[in-house]
Design an enzyme around this catalytic site. Structure first.
Site, PDB file in Angstrom:
ATOM      1  N   GLU A 102     -14.684 120.480 -16.997  1.00  0.00           N
ATOM      2  CA  GLU A 102     -13.649 120.240 -18.004  1.00  0.00           C
ATOM      3  C   GLU A 102     -14.013 120.893 -19.337  1.00  0.00           C
ATOM      4  O   GLU A 102     -13.150 121.432 -20.042  1.00  0.00           O
ATOM      5  CB  GLU A 102     -13.424 118.742 -18.193  1.00  0.00           C
ATOM      6  CG  GLU A 102     -12.878 118.028 -16.967  1.00  0.00           C
ATOM      7  CD  GLU A 102     -11.546 118.604 -16.510  1.00  0.00           C
ATOM      8  OE1 GLU A 102     -10.742 119.018 -17.367  1.00  0.00           O
ATOM      9  OE2 GLU A 102     -11.313 118.658 -15.290  1.00  0.00           O
ATOM     10  N   GLU A 130      -9.640 128.055 -12.571  1.00  0.00           N
ATOM     11  CA  GLU A 130     -10.488 127.117 -11.846  1.00  0.00           C
ATOM     12  C   GLU A 130     -11.789 127.794 -11.417  1.00  0.00           C
ATOM     13  O   GLU A 130     -12.864 127.197 -11.524  1.00  0.00           O
ATOM     14  CB  GLU A 130      -9.743 126.581 -10.614  1.00  0.00           C
ATOM     15  CG  GLU A 130      -8.611 125.625 -10.959  1.00  0.00           C
ATOM     16  CD  GLU A 130      -9.096 124.440 -11.765  1.00  0.00           C
ATOM     17  OE1 GLU A 130     -10.006 123.727 -11.316  1.00  0.00           O
ATOM     18  OE2 GLU A 130      -8.574 124.233 -12.874  1.00  0.00           O
ATOM     19  N   ASP A 151     -15.482 126.616 -12.692  1.00  0.00           N
ATOM     20  CA  ASP A 151     -16.568 126.296 -11.763  1.00  0.00           C
ATOM     21  C   ASP A 151     -17.838 127.046 -12.152  1.00  0.00           C
ATOM     22  O   ASP A 151     -18.935 126.471 -12.223  1.00  0.00           O
ATOM     23  CB  ASP A 151     -16.182 126.673 -10.330  1.00  0.00           C
ATOM     24  CG  ASP A 151     -15.092 125.785  -9.753  1.00  0.00           C
ATOM     25  OD1 ASP A 151     -14.804 124.724 -10.343  1.00  0.00           O
ATOM     26  OD2 ASP A 151     -14.514 126.165  -8.709  1.00  0.00           O
TER      27      ASP A 151
END
Length: 478
Positions: free
Chosen positions: A132, A197, A201
């Site tokens: 996040e 995303e 990661d």
């Protein structure tokens, strides 16, 4: 407009397609300059804080100082090792047993208490937070907006309103209202989101490694979530609805984790203690936990004993709780979680003077410690020393001015102390932080009438009323 934008983001949250699989190198697509966001960092900060007020007004949050303190300290540790430039973070714990976490532009991190329940170790838990933080550091939310057609603060605010819907109701009722043109526009944005995303990661693993935590925490947490999807016969975790997951993404994240130097990582006991705390909080039958955690000698035995102690406290079995806690305190008397359990035990037994003396001695060694301070205020209040509790919390409000739980307790204490002027001012601060501006203004107007000839205080109250009017205006414009 608010409702339309809310529905649009609801579809975005619940209809993101599968993440694209990547290679095991750093062959990520160029996502552009981080500074290319159409908003300044200060704009994002102000909007995020306004959003947080709206969120608190609608979501069930958990005012647990120990869980809050642990999470805040972990986030600051991760942020210091991340690419995040604006580290003015605000953490909100959502009292919800589902797996979820979210980041809002401006440094707001939301964490469902269910994340504690479903992470096996701190690296897994921290991996979600690091992911996040990467979304924040790369400003993914605002950069994904179409600059030509959607680069306005009202649009961003409307989209953020959808996060409230997803985090509080888990409802997808508005999806059917999306038109074909809106769906087409969203599909173009989703392809970009899959790239985000992958980037989150990768950067999240970097943050874990720099924080001396296992980068494998991210893929192993993904596997935990995936197992729940496969075998629980339930809807996917909320986190996966906003962060789509596939076998290829898990495989990719595993390959990336293998690229870091191999070493042995030791789990943080504090995480296991907080995990036990969350389990007790969500349990409707704490007596069942006593048998579940009967083994206090094996792996995580110390955390099991702590969990048993909390369950015994919840059951008001004071003698059993004392015997259980004595073992922990004898082994590790300096651990804050055990000290707070001792304070809670003494308060529960109505041994208020002992609790006050004990907590003050602990605070002398850990000045301004959040959970110890809040527990001491409770002990003082229970003992009838409301004036001392008022002073303690008033002084501490300078340390944590944006803590709704603190202002709520301070208003209660001032009421008992018959400090009516102070009650109104504390209530006003609480209502501001939970987005209830009309009630905050009413409290300040009551306070103004009681200010007497104190011109300095009158000026402060007038200024606070102007602050509220400015907040209301800003949110109305959104």
């Amino acid at each position: 407009m608010y409702r339309r934008a809310l529905i649009v983001l609801s579809a975005l949250l619940f209809h993101i397609g599968p993440a694209a699989g990547g290679g095991n190198g750093d062959d990520l697509p160029d996502l552009g300059d981080v500074s290319a966001s159409p908003y300044s960092m200060q704009q994002e900060h102000e909007l995020g804080r306004a959003w947080l007020m709206m969120f608190r007004a609608q979501a069930d949050t958990l005012p647990d100082p120990l869980l809050q303190d642990y999470t805040e300290n972990l986030l600051y540790q991760l942020a210091a090792n991340s690419e995040l430039k604006d580290r003015r973070l605000e953490t909100v714990l959502v009292d919800n047993s589902t797996i979820n976490a979210f980041a809002v532009p401006g440094g707001v991190i939301g964490i469902h208490t269910g994340l504690f329940l479903n992470a096996d170790n701190e690296s897994q838990f921290a991996g979600v937070l690091a992911h996040e933080l990467a979304h924040l550091s790369q400003r993914h939310f605002t950069r994904s907006l179409d600059k030509a057609r959607e680069a306005t603060l009202p649009t961003l605010a409307g989209l953020l309103a959808g996060v409230i819907l997803a985090a509080t109701t888990h409802s997808d009722a508005g999806i059917a209202a999306i038109t074909a043109s809106q769906a087409a526009a969203l599909e173009n944005r989703l392809r970009f989101s899959r790239q985000h995303e992958q980037e989150a990661d990768r950067l999240g693993m970097d943050t874990l490694a720099k924080s001396d935590m296992d980068p494998n925490g991210i893929p192993s947490m993904f596997e935990n979530m995936n197992e729940r999807v496969r075998y629980a016969r339930a809807k996917p975790p909320e986190f996966l609805l906003t962060h789509p997951l596939t076998d290829s993404r898990i495989s990719d994240s595993k390959n990336r984790a293998r690229q870091y130097p191999r070493q042995v990582y030791t789990d943080n006991l504090n995480f296991q203690l907080m995990r036990a705390r969350a389990v007790v909080h969500h349990s409707n039958k704490p007596e069942d936990l006593l048998s579940r955690w009967e083994d206090t000698q094996g792996p995580n035995g110390e955390a099991h004993r702590y969990g048993r102690t909390l369950a015994l406290l919840k059951l008001e079995r004071w003698d059993d709780a004392r015997r259980s806690l004595e073992v922990l305190l004898n082994k590790d008397p300096g651990r804050i979680a055990y000290q707070c359990a001792q304070g809670s035990l003494l308060i529960g037994e109505k041994r208020y003077q002992e609790a006050i003396s004990f907590l003050r001695s602990r605070l002398a060694l850990s000045p301004d410690n959040y959970p110890l301070t809040m527990l001491l205020a409770d002990a003082l209040q229970q003992d009838g020393q409301v004036g001392a509790a008022d002073k303690l919390l008033t002084d501490f409000s300078e340390v944590r001015p944006n803590d709704p739980a603190l202002w709520y307790q301070l208003a209660e204490v001032r009421g008992l102390a018959r400090n009516i002027l102070g009650v109104h001012r504390a209530r006003a601060e609480y209502f501001i932080l939970v987005g209830q501006f009309e009630r905050a203004s009413a409290q300040l107007r009551y306070a103004y009438r009681l200010a007497g000839d104190n011109s300095v205080l009158e000026g402060r109250i007038r200024q606070r009323l102007r602050d509220i009017d400015e907040l209301k205006k800003r949110i109305e414009e959104l």
